[in-house]
Design a protein around this motif. Structure first.
Motif, PDB file in Angstrom:
ATOM      1  N   ASN A   1       0.267  -1.170  -0.025  1.00 54.44           N
ATOM      2  CA  ASN A   1      -0.472   0.118   0.012  1.00 54.44           C
ATOM      3  C   ASN A   1       1.492   0.993  -0.035  1.00 54.44           C
ATOM      4  OD1 ASN A   1      -2.203  -2.070   2.200  1.00 54.44           O
ATOM      5  ND2 ASN A   1      -2.689  -1.161   0.379  1.00 54.44           N
ATOM      6  N   TYR A   2       2.005   1.026  -0.208  1.00 54.12           N
ATOM      7  CA  TYR A   2       3.586   2.540  -0.425  1.00 54.12           C
ATOM      8  C   TYR A   2       4.358   1.973  -0.908  1.00 54.12           C
ATOM      9  CZ  TYR A   2       0.811   2.932   4.341  1.00 54.12           C
ATOM     10  OH  TYR A   2      -0.339   3.332   5.553  1.00 54.12           O
ATOM     11  N   PRO A   3       4.171   2.215  -2.818  1.00 55.19           N
ATOM     12  CA  PRO A   3       4.736   2.455  -3.415  1.00 55.19           C
ATOM     13  C   PRO A   3       5.106   3.533  -3.124  1.00 55.19           C
ATOM     14  CG  PRO A   3       2.739   2.548  -4.620  1.00 55.19           C
ATOM     15  CD  PRO A   3       2.501   2.154  -2.863  1.00 55.19           C
ATOM     16  N   ALA A   4       6.299   3.790  -4.212  1.00 45.97           N
ATOM     17  CA  ALA A   4       7.012   5.158  -4.586  1.00 45.97           C
ATOM     18  C   ALA A   4       6.184   5.976  -5.221  1.00 45.97           C
ATOM     19  CB  ALA A   4       7.965   4.896  -5.349  1.00 45.97           C
ATOM     20  N   GLY A   5       5.580   7.647  -4.114  1.00 45.16           N
ATOM     21  CA  GLY A   5       5.196   8.316  -4.762  1.00 45.16           C
ATOM     22  C   GLY A   5       3.387   8.349  -4.899  1.00 45.16           C
ATOM     23  N   VAL A   6       3.217   7.816  -3.587  1.00 42.11           N
ATOM     24  CA  VAL A   6       2.083   7.025  -2.782  1.00 42.11           C
ATOM     25  C   VAL A   6       1.488   7.984  -3.306  1.00 42.11           C
ATOM     26  CG1 VAL A   6       2.204   6.862  -0.916  1.00 42.11           C
ATOM     27  CG2 VAL A   6       0.798   5.077  -2.072  1.00 42.11           C
ATOM     28  N   LEU A   7       1.408   9.444  -2.131  1.00 42.13           N
ATOM     29  CA  LEU A   7       0.376  10.394  -2.122  1.00 42.13           C
ATOM     30  C   LEU A   7       0.168  10.760  -3.041  1.00 42.13           C
ATOM     31  CD1 LEU A   7       2.431  12.593   1.474  1.00 42.13           C
ATOM     32  CD2 LEU A   7       0.508  10.131   0.861  1.00 42.13           C
ATOM     33  N   VAL A   8       0.879  11.067  -4.339  1.00 36.28           N
ATOM     34  CA  VAL A   8       0.965  11.041  -5.541  1.00 36.28           C
ATOM     35  C   VAL A   8      -0.231  10.674  -5.901  1.00 36.28           C
ATOM     36  CG1 VAL A   8       1.106  12.157  -8.205  1.00 36.28           C
ATOM     37  CG2 VAL A   8       3.044  12.878  -5.767  1.00 36.28           C
ATOM     38  N   GLU A   9      -0.332   9.596  -6.591  1.00 32.76           N
ATOM     39  CA  GLU A   9      -1.222   8.572  -6.485  1.00 32.76           C
ATOM     40  C   GLU A   9      -2.471   9.113  -6.275  1.00 32.76           C
ATOM     41  OE1 GLU A   9      -0.927   7.045  -8.798  1.00 32.76           O
ATOM     42  OE2 GLU A   9       1.258   6.983  -9.483  1.00 32.76           O
TER      43      GLU A   9
ATOM     44  N   SER B   1       3.876  22.360   3.129  1.00 32.38           N
ATOM     45  CA  SER B   1       4.880  21.408   3.158  1.00 32.38           C
ATOM     46  C   SER B   1       4.727  19.475   2.670  1.00 32.38           C
ATOM     47  CB  SER B   1       4.728  21.036   5.159  1.00 32.38           C
ATOM     48  OG  SER B   1       5.726  20.792   5.219  1.00 32.38           O
ATOM     49  N   LEU B   2       4.090  18.929   3.217  1.00 28.61           N
ATOM     50  CA  LEU B   2       4.040  17.568   2.465  1.00 28.61           C
ATOM     51  C   LEU B   2       2.942  18.181   1.762  1.00 28.61           C
ATOM     52  CD1 LEU B   2       4.726  14.266   2.487  1.00 28.61           C
ATOM     53  CD2 LEU B   2       2.830  14.550   3.934  1.00 28.61           C
ATOM     54  N   GLY B   3       2.376  18.140   1.750  1.00 30.55           N
ATOM     55  CA  GLY B   3       1.148  18.850   0.705  1.00 30.55           C
ATOM     56  C   GLY B   3       1.724  19.892  -0.921  1.00 30.55           C
ATOM     57  N   ALA B   4       2.351  21.029  -0.308  1.00 26.84           N
ATOM     58  CA  ALA B   4       3.410  21.173  -1.201  1.00 26.84           C
ATOM     59  C   ALA B   4       4.213  20.473  -1.943  1.00 26.84           C
ATOM     60  CB  ALA B   4       4.051  22.940  -0.543  1.00 26.84           C
ATOM     61  N   ARG B   5       5.006  19.270  -1.158  1.00 27.33           N
ATOM     62  CA  ARG B   5       5.388  18.893  -1.776  1.00 27.33           C
ATOM     63  C   ARG B   5       5.745  17.421  -2.795  1.00 27.33           C
ATOM     64  NH1 ARG B   5       8.702  14.144  -1.158  1.00 27.33           N
ATOM     65  NH2 ARG B   5      10.979  13.851  -1.149  1.00 27.33           N
ATOM     66  N   THR B   6       4.318  17.457  -2.557  1.00 25.96           N
ATOM     67  CA  THR B   6       3.303  15.950  -2.979  1.00 25.96           C
ATOM     68  C   THR B   6       2.804  16.634  -4.277  1.00 25.96           C
ATOM     69  OG1 THR B   6       2.601  15.452  -1.349  1.00 25.96           O
ATOM     70  CG2 THR B   6       1.102  14.754  -3.023  1.00 25.96           C
TER      71      THR B   6
ATOM     72  N   GLU C   1      16.140  10.894   2.437  1.00 26.33           N
ATOM     73  CA  GLU C   1      16.240   9.917   3.432  1.00 26.33           C
ATOM     74  C   GLU C   1      16.752  10.290   4.858  1.00 26.33           C
ATOM     75  OE1 GLU C   1      19.761   6.471   3.317  1.00 26.33           O
ATOM     76  OE2 GLU C   1      19.144   7.150   1.637  1.00 26.33           O
ATOM     77  N   LYS C   2      17.624  11.617   4.612  1.00 25.04           N
ATOM     78  CA  LYS C   2      17.941  12.111   5.727  1.00 25.04           C
ATOM     79  C   LYS C   2      16.806  12.962   6.385  1.00 25.04           C
ATOM     80  CE  LYS C   2      21.389  15.920   6.912  1.00 25.04           C
ATOM     81  NZ  LYS C   2      22.735  17.016   6.185  1.00 25.04           N
TER      82      LYS C   2
ATOM     83  N   SER D   1       7.934   5.866   1.276  1.00 33.76           N
ATOM     84  CA  SER D   1       7.724   5.558   0.150  1.00 33.76           C
ATOM     85  C   SER D   1       7.886   6.681  -0.469  1.00 33.76           C
ATOM     86  CB  SER D   1       5.819   5.857  -0.275  1.00 33.76           C
ATOM     87  OG  SER D   1       5.985   6.825  -0.183  1.00 33.76           O
ATOM     88  N   MET D   2       8.568   8.153  -0.007  1.00 27.20           N
ATOM     89  CA  MET D   2       8.613   9.206  -0.533  1.00 27.20           C
ATOM     90  C   MET D   2      10.017   9.502  -1.245  1.00 27.20           C
ATOM     91  SD  MET D   2       6.824  11.972   2.296  1.00 27.20           S
ATOM     92  CE  MET D   2       6.367  11.030   3.084  1.00 27.20           C
ATOM     93  N   GLU D   3      10.188  10.313  -2.433  1.00 31.81           N
ATOM     94  CA  GLU D   3      11.111   9.762  -2.987  1.00 31.81           C
ATOM     95  C   GLU D   3      11.808  11.641  -3.321  1.00 31.81           C
ATOM     96  OE1 GLU D   3      10.994   6.547  -6.501  1.00 31.81           O
ATOM     97  OE2 GLU D   3       9.218   8.195  -6.437  1.00 31.81           O
ATOM     98  N   ASP D   4      12.708  11.713  -3.813  1.00 36.66           N
ATOM     99  CA  ASP D   4      13.643  13.447  -4.158  1.00 36.66           C
ATOM    100  C   ASP D   4      13.200  13.441  -5.200  1.00 36.66           C
ATOM    101  OD1 ASP D   4      14.848  13.256  -1.496  1.00 36.66           O
ATOM    102  OD2 ASP D   4      16.678  12.850  -2.290  1.00 36.66           O
ATOM    103  N   LEU D   5      13.028  15.166  -5.976  1.00 32.55           N
ATOM    104  CA  LEU D   5      12.711  15.059  -6.492  1.00 32.55           C
ATOM    105  C   LEU D   5      14.077  16.397  -7.405  1.00 32.55           C
ATOM    106  CD1 LEU D   5      10.071  16.806  -8.421  1.00 32.55           C
ATOM    107  CD2 LEU D   5      10.865  18.882  -7.501  1.00 32.55           C
ATOM    108  N   ASP D   6      14.786  16.257  -8.967  1.00 34.06           N
ATOM    109  CA  ASP D   6      15.465  16.466  -9.659  1.00 34.06           C
ATOM    110  C   ASP D   6      15.211  17.828 -10.015  1.00 34.06           C
ATOM    111  OD1 ASP D   6      17.071  17.280 -11.773  1.00 34.06           O
ATOM    112  OD2 ASP D   6      16.860  15.655 -12.382  1.00 34.06           O
ATOM    113  N   LEU D   7      15.803  19.120  -9.296  1.00 32.89           N
ATOM    114  CA  LEU D   7      15.268  20.489  -9.521  1.00 32.89           C
ATOM    115  C   LEU D   7      14.876  20.731 -10.924  1.00 32.89           C
ATOM    116  CD1 LEU D   7      17.110  21.875  -6.544  1.00 32.89           C
ATOM    117  CD2 LEU D   7      15.367  21.242  -6.034  1.00 32.89           C
ATOM    118  N   SER D   8      15.501  20.082 -11.661  1.00 31.46           N
ATOM    119  CA  SER D   8      15.443  20.564 -12.800  1.00 31.46           C
ATOM    120  C   SER D   8      14.184  20.158 -13.440  1.00 31.46           C
ATOM    121  CB  SER D   8      16.202  20.080 -14.283  1.00 31.46           C
ATOM    122  OG  SER D   8      16.080  18.634 -14.197  1.00 31.46           O
ATOM    123  N   GLU D   9      13.349  19.381 -12.923  1.00 28.13           N
ATOM    124  CA  GLU D   9      11.955  19.376 -12.874  1.00 28.13           C
ATOM    125  C   GLU D   9      10.743  20.131 -12.517  1.00 28.13           C
ATOM    126  OE1 GLU D   9      10.298  15.134 -12.378  1.00 28.13           O
ATOM    127  OE2 GLU D   9      12.602  15.167 -12.176  1.00 28.13           O
TER     128      GLU D   9
END
Length: 252
Positions: free
Chosen positions: A74-82, A102-107, A136-137, A181-189
């Motif tokens: 129930n927790y694949p990568a990017g689950v909150l976007v899903e 915060s997390l909502g903005a990140r999502t 991760e940090k 389940s949360m991932e980093d973002l490539d800032l170029s995106e």
């Protein structure tokens, strides 16, 4: 104010709180908080609704009145976007605005940058460029809170976070799975986020790095400061007022 539940992509039941009538505005809360704690309690949702919006506030899985499943599946990568994509699909939204704190903005950033979400306008609260990287940090801090919990002594930097999780009744087993389940973002995106965007942040809020830098890296962003720290800015009327005024001006 009404509350209903719907099934997300994996069948997890998520809570949706609605207020107002008019243009749809999907609003996402912060980590281990809820729609009630971020948007309803302090009057922000009502202020936005008064601008002619139906404010659609999701409780993420493991938060608020939504379910907190214990299965790793129930927790694949990017689950909150899903989950947000599932909400937009459930409501059949094709023309809407999106905001988060915060997390909502990140999502929201992950969803829009990847093309999974396509709002006409975007609001990002309490978020800077640092909050999009080195997850991760960052998650290690909350992992410690979850693992040590009642053993954390007063005066420890993690004590306040432990108390907050306890007050919100957060399921620690599910919370640990969610953090993983949360991932980093490539800032170029960030260049993919072409819609008009408000970046709003407390003048003492440095929790996620520089919000001004985030605004500078977005193609069409306005930066606004409101009073407060990361925790206190969301409790002050200035945040909701800034969001409502920007939305009204952006709509013309």
């Amino acid at each position: 104010m009404t509350t209903e539940h719907f099934a997300s992509f994996d069948g997890t039941k998520l809570a949706l709180h609605r207020v107002g009538q008019g243009r749809p505005f999907v609003l996402l809360h912060g980590l281990f908080s809820s729609a009630q704690m971020n948007w309803i309690k302090w009057g922000h949702a009502q202020r936005i609704a008064e601008q002619g919006y139906e404010v659609l506030m999701l409780d993420f899985r493991v938060h608020g009145e939504s379910e907190a499943p214990h299965g790793p599946e129930n927790y694949p990568a990017g689950v909150l976007v899903e989950d947000v994509v599932a909400l937009v699909g459930h409501l059949g939204l094709t023309d809407y605005d999106l905001g988060g704190f915060s997390l909502g903005a990140r999502t929201a950033i992950h969803g829009v940058a990847s093309g999974r979400l396509s709002p006409k306008r975007l609001i990002l609260g309490g978020m800077g460029v640092d909050g999009l990287q080195e997850w991760e940090k960052r998650s290690a801090f909350f992992m410690r809170v979850i693992d040590e919990f009642d053993a954390i002594p007063k005066g420890d930097p993690a004590y306040f976070s432990m108390q907050f999780l306890k007050s919100q009744g957060v399921d620690r087993v599910a919370a640990r799975l969610l953090l993983q389940s949360m991932e980093d973002l490539d800032l170029s995106e960030l260049a993919h986020i072409a819609c008009p965007t408000l970046v709003v942040c407390g003048d003492e809020d440095r929790d996620n790095g520089s919000a001004q830098d985030l605004a500078d890296q977005l193609p069409d962003a306005t930066y606004v400061e409101v009073p407060g720290t990361h925790m206190s800015s969301v409790t002050k009327p200035d945040l909701g007022r800034a969001m409502a005024e920007w939305l009204a001006a952006a709509r013309g």
